[in-house]
Design a protein around this motif. Structure first.
Motif, PDB file in Angstrom:
ATOM      1  N   ILE A 140      73.982 -26.181 101.026  1.00 15.01           N
ATOM      2  CA  ILE A 140      73.072 -27.073 100.305  1.00 15.01           C
ATOM      3  C   ILE A 140      72.731 -26.400  98.976  1.00 15.01           C
ATOM      4  O   ILE A 140      72.200 -25.278  98.942  1.00 15.01           O
ATOM      5  CB  ILE A 140      71.796 -27.352 101.121  1.00 15.01           C
ATOM      6  CG1 ILE A 140      72.164 -28.085 102.414  1.00 15.01           C
ATOM      7  CG2 ILE A 140      70.808 -28.186 100.293  1.00 15.01           C
ATOM      8  CD1 ILE A 140      71.025 -28.234 103.395  1.00 15.01           C
ATOM      9  N   LEU A 141      73.063 -27.089  97.902  1.00 16.45           N
ATOM     10  CA  LEU A 141      72.791 -26.589  96.551  1.00 16.45           C
ATOM     11  C   LEU A 141      71.531 -27.281  96.036  1.00 16.45           C
ATOM     12  O   LEU A 141      71.410 -28.502  96.162  1.00 16.45           O
ATOM     13  CB  LEU A 141      73.954 -26.880  95.608  1.00 16.45           C
ATOM     14  CG  LEU A 141      75.371 -26.573  96.104  1.00 16.45           C
ATOM     15  CD1 LEU A 141      76.389 -26.904  95.018  1.00 16.45           C
ATOM     16  CD2 LEU A 141      75.498 -25.120  96.495  1.00 16.45           C
ATOM     17  N   THR A 142      70.632 -26.518  95.461  1.00 22.38           N
ATOM     18  CA  THR A 142      69.408 -27.108  94.919  1.00 22.38           C
ATOM     19  C   THR A 142      69.418 -26.996  93.400  1.00 22.38           C
ATOM     20  O   THR A 142      69.524 -25.888  92.849  1.00 22.38           O
ATOM     21  CB  THR A 142      68.160 -26.397  95.483  1.00 22.38           C
ATOM     22  OG1 THR A 142      68.208 -26.476  96.910  1.00 22.38           O
ATOM     23  CG2 THR A 142      66.883 -27.064  94.983  1.00 22.38           C
ATOM     24  N   PHE A 143      69.332 -28.158  92.747  1.00 20.25           N
ATOM     25  CA  PHE A 143      69.293 -28.212  91.281  1.00 20.25           C
ATOM     26  C   PHE A 143      67.895 -28.621  90.820  1.00 20.25           C
ATOM     27  O   PHE A 143      67.213 -29.400  91.497  1.00 20.25           O
ATOM     28  CB  PHE A 143      70.326 -29.222  90.760  1.00 20.25           C
ATOM     29  CG  PHE A 143      71.742 -28.795  90.999  1.00 20.25           C
ATOM     30  CD1 PHE A 143      72.428 -28.060  90.046  1.00 20.25           C
ATOM     31  CD2 PHE A 143      72.387 -29.104  92.197  1.00 20.25           C
ATOM     32  CE1 PHE A 143      73.742 -27.650  90.271  1.00 20.25           C
ATOM     33  CE2 PHE A 143      73.686 -28.691  92.429  1.00 20.25           C
ATOM     34  CZ  PHE A 143      74.367 -27.956  91.465  1.00 20.25           C
ATOM     35  N   ARG A 144      67.502 -28.093  89.670  1.00 18.12           N
ATOM     36  CA  ARG A 144      66.158 -28.384  89.162  1.00 18.12           C
ATOM     37  C   ARG A 144      65.958 -29.893  88.966  1.00 18.12           C
ATOM     38  O   ARG A 144      64.899 -30.417  89.317  1.00 18.12           O
ATOM     39  CB  ARG A 144      65.933 -27.631  87.838  1.00 18.12           C
ATOM     40  CG  ARG A 144      64.516 -27.744  87.324  1.00 18.12           C
ATOM     41  CD  ARG A 144      64.222 -26.754  86.212  1.00 18.12           C
ATOM     42  NE  ARG A 144      64.427 -25.370  86.593  1.00 18.12           N
ATOM     43  CZ  ARG A 144      63.600 -24.648  87.355  1.00 18.12           C
ATOM     44  NH1 ARG A 144      62.507 -25.189  87.819  1.00 18.12           N
ATOM     45  NH2 ARG A 144      63.881 -23.393  87.640  1.00 18.12           N
ATOM     46  N   ALA A 203      68.682 -32.506  89.583  1.00 19.28           N
ATOM     47  CA  ALA A 203      69.478 -33.358  90.485  1.00 19.28           C
ATOM     48  C   ALA A 203      69.045 -33.213  91.941  1.00 19.28           C
ATOM     49  O   ALA A 203      69.476 -34.001  92.789  1.00 19.28           O
ATOM     50  CB  ALA A 203      70.964 -33.030  90.344  1.00 19.28           C
ATOM     51  N   GLY A 204      68.215 -32.239  92.239  1.00 16.71           N
ATOM     52  CA  GLY A 204      67.746 -32.064  93.613  1.00 16.71           C
ATOM     53  C   GLY A 204      68.784 -31.402  94.506  1.00 16.71           C
ATOM     54  O   GLY A 204      69.623 -30.630  94.035  1.00 16.71           O
ATOM     55  N   LYS A 205      68.703 -31.736  95.804  1.00 18.46           N
ATOM     56  CA  LYS A 205      69.581 -31.077  96.772  1.00 18.46           C
ATOM     57  C   LYS A 205      70.892 -31.851  96.940  1.00 18.46           C
ATOM     58  O   LYS A 205      70.884 -33.073  97.054  1.00 18.46           O
ATOM     59  CB  LYS A 205      68.860 -30.976  98.124  1.00 18.46           C
ATOM     60  CG  LYS A 205      67.675 -30.023  98.108  1.00 18.46           C
ATOM     61  CD  LYS A 205      67.077 -29.854  99.492  1.00 18.46           C
ATOM     62  CE  LYS A 205      65.815 -28.999  99.462  1.00 18.46           C
ATOM     63  NZ  LYS A 205      65.997 -27.644  98.972  1.00 18.46           N
ATOM     64  N   ILE A 206      71.978 -31.091  96.954  1.00 22.14           N
ATOM     65  CA  ILE A 206      73.308 -31.690  97.131  1.00 22.14           C
ATOM     66  C   ILE A 206      74.039 -30.916  98.224  1.00 22.14           C
ATOM     67  O   ILE A 206      74.124 -29.685  98.177  1.00 22.14           O
ATOM     68  CB  ILE A 206      74.109 -31.637  95.815  1.00 22.14           C
ATOM     69  CG1 ILE A 206      73.441 -32.533  94.762  1.00 22.14           C
ATOM     70  CG2 ILE A 206      75.560 -32.058  96.036  1.00 22.14           C
ATOM     71  CD1 ILE A 206      74.076 -32.452  93.396  1.00 22.14           C
TER      72      ILE A 206
END
Lengths: 134, 194
Positions: A116-120, A122-125
């Motif tokens: 799970i990648l968390t972007f400032r 785009a949120g969680k992907i």
């Protein structure tokens, strides 16, 4: 006309802003460490920032970079990585990578593991990465 | 004019005969007592006399550079085998003997499907390993340290990325960056030393 603007705004709001491609990680044994590599495409014109990566396959997951110092190679942790608007950031061998520390299981060629990648912005992907021997 | 022509032809002949190797440096007479991934005692380099050897240094906790070196060695091994080159050894020595015990090296080899027929992963006591590293001018200094969520402290090394091609008389003939080596080029080198 107003409806059209609202619909277009909603489409823009819900469209994915970040696309992850070529996700893979290296074979490694339980208890050891490995690295996740991805291409992060920012489809928005606005910069975004990868701030965290997590996975239940390892004790700890962090963003690191490999650097060259003279004839030597080293690694250091980085807190986040900026993905330029309309740009692609490559996490690649010998460069930036996601460190996957103290694996809870063996990783064998062909396995698929979720991160799970968390972007400032785009949120969680969620991303599924395939295990390779490379 | 005739003299000039002779000089030019001589230079061309000499440069044409020049070895493809830039080094010929003896490893020395000291044998280091190391231990393989199968817990077999190995005298390095004595046990590898008579065949060229591709030698590198790694540590198994490395997630990025050392696996690239290991994989490159595997690719060279596979390509050499496909070309019918039999007389060659592949050796990776850990510079982290405290953690890389034989069983750790064995698991490292197994999960990567390393063909161990002519591929050895070696460890040993710290004194021998450090002496060998000094001899080969290989550096590994504990650097990046990470505290895991269960409180363990894991250290990584800032280290050399050097691999060596050694001939059958235990002379270093060429050096490479282990993580970046050109597989076809190294196989050609090995063939010329076989």
């Amino acid at each position: 006309m107003n409806y059209l603007i609202i619909i277009l705004a909603l489409i823009n709001f819900t469209a994915p802003q970040i696309k992850i491609e070529n996700a893979w990680l290296r074979t490694a044994n339980k208890g050891m460490n490995t690295a996740l590599y991805i291409d992060v495409n920012n489809l928005s014109s606005k910069d975004d920032e990868l701030t965290d990566v997590s996975s239940n396959i390892a004790n700890t997951v962090q963003i690191h970079e490999t650097f060259k110092q003279g004839d030597n190679m080293g690694m250091r942790r980085v807190k986040s990585v900026t993905i330029k608007g309309n740009g692609t950031f490559h996490f690649a061998p010998g460069s930036f990578h996601v460190m996957v520390i103290k694996l809870k299981e063996d990783l064998k060629e062909g396995d698929k593991k979720q991160f799970i990648l968390t972007f400032r912005h785009a949120g969680k992907i969620k991303v599924n990465a395939v295990v390779k021997k490379d | 004019m005739k003299s000039l022509l002779i000089i030019i032809v001589s230079v061309l002949i000499i440069s044409g005969c020049k070895s493809r190797f830039d080094k010929s440096e003896a490893l020395g007479k000291r044998n280091f007592t190391l231990i393989s991934q199968d817990s077999v005692i190995v005298n390095f380099p004595g046990d590898f006399n008579g065949k060229p050897m591709l030698l590198g240094f790694i540590f198994t906790n490395c997630p990025d550079v050392c696996p690239m070196t290991s994989h490159n060695f595997q690719l060279v091994q596979e390509e050499a085998k496909s070309q019918g080159i039999k007389n060659v050894n592949f050796v990776l020595i850990t510079f982290d003997p405290a953690r890389d015990r034989p069983w750790v090296l064995n698991e490292y080899a197994s999960v990567r499907d390393i063909n161990k027929s002519n591929f050895k992963l070696l460890t040993g006591n710290q004194e021998d390993i450090y002496a060998l590293m000094k001899k080969m001018q290989v550096v590994a200094v504990p650097g990046d340290t990470t505290k895991t969520s269960d409180g363990d402290c894991i250290y990584f090394f800032t280290h050399s990325d050097r691999a060596f091609l050694i001939d059958k008389e235990n002379k270093i003939r060429r050096e490479f960056r282990g993580s970046k080596l050109d597989v076809a080029d190294v196989v050609d080198d090995i063939r010329s030393l076989e």
